[in-house]
Design an enzyme around this catalytic site. Structure first.
Site, mmCIF file in Angstrom:
data_model
loop_
_atom_site.group_PDB
_atom_site.id
_atom_site.type_symbol
_atom_site.label_atom_id
_atom_site.label_comp_id
_atom_site.label_asym_id
_atom_site.label_seq_id
_atom_site.Cartn_x
_atom_site.Cartn_y
_atom_site.Cartn_z
ATOM 1 N N ASN A 1 0.829 -1.208 0.000
ATOM 2 C CA ASN A 1 0.000 0.000 0.000
ATOM 3 C C ASN A 1 0.864 1.258 0.000
ATOM 4 O OD1 ASN A 1 -2.226 -1.699 0.166
ATOM 5 N ND2 ASN A 1 -2.442 -1.499 2.371
ATOM 6 N N GLU B 1 -2.434 -3.783 -5.534
ATOM 7 C CA GLU B 1 -3.830 -3.976 -5.079
ATOM 8 C C GLU B 1 -4.750 -2.847 -5.525
ATOM 9 O OE1 GLU B 1 -3.896 -4.865 -0.845
ATOM 10 O OE2 GLU B 1 -3.048 -6.845 -1.204
ATOM 11 N N GLU C 1 2.078 -11.620 -2.423
ATOM 12 C CA GLU C 1 1.823 -11.433 -0.983
ATOM 13 C C GLU C 1 1.101 -12.671 -0.479
ATOM 14 O OE1 GLU C 1 0.208 -7.754 0.542
ATOM 15 O OE2 GLU C 1 1.126 -6.610 -1.100
ATOM 16 N N GLN D 1 5.672 -10.397 5.284
ATOM 17 C CA GLN D 1 6.822 -9.657 4.832
ATOM 18 C C GLN D 1 8.082 -10.279 5.459
ATOM 19 O OE1 GLN D 1 6.228 -5.396 4.997
ATOM 20 N NE2 GLN D 1 4.189 -5.524 4.080
HETATM 21 O O1 AHR Z 1 1.483 -6.721 3.599
HETATM 22 C C1 AHR Z 1 0.670 -5.764 4.198
HETATM 23 C C2 AHR Z 1 -0.295 -5.107 3.211
HETATM 24 O O2 AHR Z 1 -1.212 -6.065 2.768
HETATM 25 C C3 AHR Z 1 0.283 -4.559 1.936
HETATM 26 O O3 AHR Z 1 0.794 -3.281 2.076
HETATM 27 C C4 AHR Z 1 -0.891 -4.561 1.012
HETATM 28 O O4 AHR Z 1 -0.518 -4.706 -0.327
HETATM 29 C C5 AHR Z 1 -1.752 -5.698 1.520
HETATM 30 O O5 AHR Z 1 -3.066 -5.311 1.672
#
Ligand code: AHR
Length: 503
Positions: A72, A173, A292, A353
């Protein structure tokens, strides 16, 4: 006692395991970068301010490519802020996470960190508040050798050689209403196509990822992929998938079956991409960048952690710092197995992450770094899963879940490396009460021995590693494993993840 049977035969190849499956994700979010990989005042920091203890853990994890800088965050990011003399870089509001971005770590610093940990850079462009021109500017800055305004600016900023970045995400996204610059599938498909064409005009060697849905639960899921790919099919190489799972309402049974939902998700996106391929009469195949995936307790973030207030924009706040249990790690290992099962079409993936933020590695400022439970299945799978992914012809008992219907109690996938002769099997036991006896027919491998078998399990499925107890949970050797007359037999404890390495 649960029982299951499977057969391993190198002839049952799904496809080659692309090393990019073991990628991860570093976002300017919470303490992932600041007080995570970067903490200049830490006793273990190197001359550039990066924590060497974290670097060692990242190397041990075996991370191939790292997506950066969001997420994001990227949808409001001005890349120019993050290059040039550090004392002149602006502090900016990060609207995505209601924080302040200092830009102390930017493209050059992150890239030099990647060189130290031996990972490839996967860069995202901002298609939220920005567009094609800024994406082209960034590509000129990173990939053109010299002789133009932006390539010379990079040289002046201390990097004579181009970064030559291959993998690029076209935004993040863009279907999500929370996303800065959120668009309809039609609008996004058009700008993604235009931007992809322009980027290829500048550098034909780039590999481009168009945004798929931000989850399979989005109301536009399926249709989003169809419309976006109808616009951009000829211009991109991958479509992204994102998926996060969490245990809800104490329903561990459904949570343990999360990977069956991920299987279904991948297969739906493949079907949609192939539908567009058929309609277009194209000979090109679009693969998936699952950029992700993880276990994430999103409800906790929504209800407790969200930062608000016009005068409240903290720097590197503690956000999304989920502590992972044994059960989380079993689900996590199973999600990785789902990626392997689809290795023919999922050719890139990023664990979201890497440090502190829904991460396998945690740090304390001025203090230690430690491994979360999820560290273990990732590190072993990235080390052992080489060669081809194999279908294993699994026969297993099933159980009924509230959310995902009837699923097998055991799940399994294997890999075989013809060059080394090494075979690895990854298994989970989803039963909460029963051990499982698994028999694996390996006659096709001709006289293999068991080199190692490691299991993650605990009497307390909610046990975690924490600052106070960093080594509470770890792998242990599975002593039950034996091979005789071409049959491997082993026992899996309830709620467990196991790897078996045969040679
Ligand atoms: O990984 C956390 C968030 O999850 C990321 O920033 C976004 O792309 C997703 O909604």
């Amino acid at each position: 006692m649960v029982s299951a049977r499977l057969t391993i035969d190198p002839q049952f190849a799904v496809g080659p395991v692309n090393p990019r499956l073991f990628g991860s994700f570093v976002e300017h979010l919470g303490r992932c970068v600041y007080d995570g990989i970067y903490e200049p005042a830490h006793p273990k920091a190197d001359a550039s301010g990066f924590r060497t203890d974290v670097m060692e853990l990242v190397k041990e994890l075996g991370v191939s490519a790292i997506r950066y800088p969001g997420g994001n965050f990227v949808s409001g990011f001005r890349w120019e802020d993050s290059v040039g003399p550090r004392d002149q870089r602006p502090r900016r509001l990060d609207l995505a996470w209601h924080s302040t971005e200092t830009n102390e770590v930017g493209l050059h610093e992150f890239s030099s960190w990647l060189e130290k940990v031996g990972s490839e850079l996967m860069l995202a462009v901002n298609l939220g508040t920005r567009g094609t021109e800024e994406a082209l500017d960034l590509l000129e800055y990173t990939n053109i050798r010299s002789g133009t305004e932006l390539s010379e600016r990079r040289v002046a900023n201390g990097r004579a050689e181009p970064f030559r970045i291959k993998m690029w995400c076209l935004g993040n996204e863009m279907d999500g209403p929370w996303q800065l610059g959120h668009r309809s599938a039609d609008d996004y498909g058009k700008i993604a196509s235009r931007t992809a064409k322009a980027m290829r005009q500048l550098d034909p060697s780039v590999e481009l990822v168009v945004c798929g849905s931000s989850s399979a639960q989005m109301p536009t899921f399926g249709e989003w992929e169809r419309v976006v790919l109808t616009h951009s099919y000829d211009d991109v190489d991958y479509i992204s998938c994102h998926a996060y799972y969490e245990e809800k309402n104490g329903d561990l049974g459904s949570f343990l079956a999360s990977a069956s939902n991920m299987d279904h998700f991948i297969e739906s996106v493949v079907a949609t991409a192939d539908h567009v391929k058929a309609v277009k009469g194209s000979s090109k195949t679009i693969n998936i960048s699952f950029d992700e995936w993880n276990v994430w307790y999103i409800q906790r973030f929504e209800q407790i952690e969200k930062i608000e207030g016009i005068d409240n924009w903290p720097t590197a706040p503690r956000l999304l710092e989920d502590a992972y249990s044994v059960a989380d790690a079993v689900v996590f290992g199973n999600l990785l197995m789902s990626l392997l099962k689809h290795a023919d079409r999922v050719t890139s993936a990023s664990l979201a992450q890497l440090v502190n933020v829904i991460a396998p590695i945690m740090t304390e400022p001025g203090g230690p770094a430690w491994k979360q439970t999820t560290f273990f299945p990732f590190a072993l799978t990235s080390k052992l899963a080489k060669g081809n992914a194999l279908e294993v012809k699994l026969e297993a008992e099933t159980y009924a879940t509230e959310v995902y219907g009837v699923v097998p109690l055991i799940d399994a996938v294997a890999t075989h490396d013809a060059d080394t002769g090494s075979t690895s099997v990854f298994l989970v036991n989803r039963s909460q009460t029963e051990e499982a006896t698994v028999t694996i027919d390996v006659t096709a491998l001709r006289g293999v021995i068991v080199l190692d078998a490691q299991t993650l399990s605990d009497d307390d499925v909610y046990a975690k590693n924490t600052l106070d107890q960093p080594d509470r949970v770890g792998l242990s050797r599975n002593k039950s494993v034996a091979v005789r007359d071409g049959i491997v037999e082993l026992t899996l404890p309830p709620v467990s993840w196991t790897s078996v390495n045969l040679g």
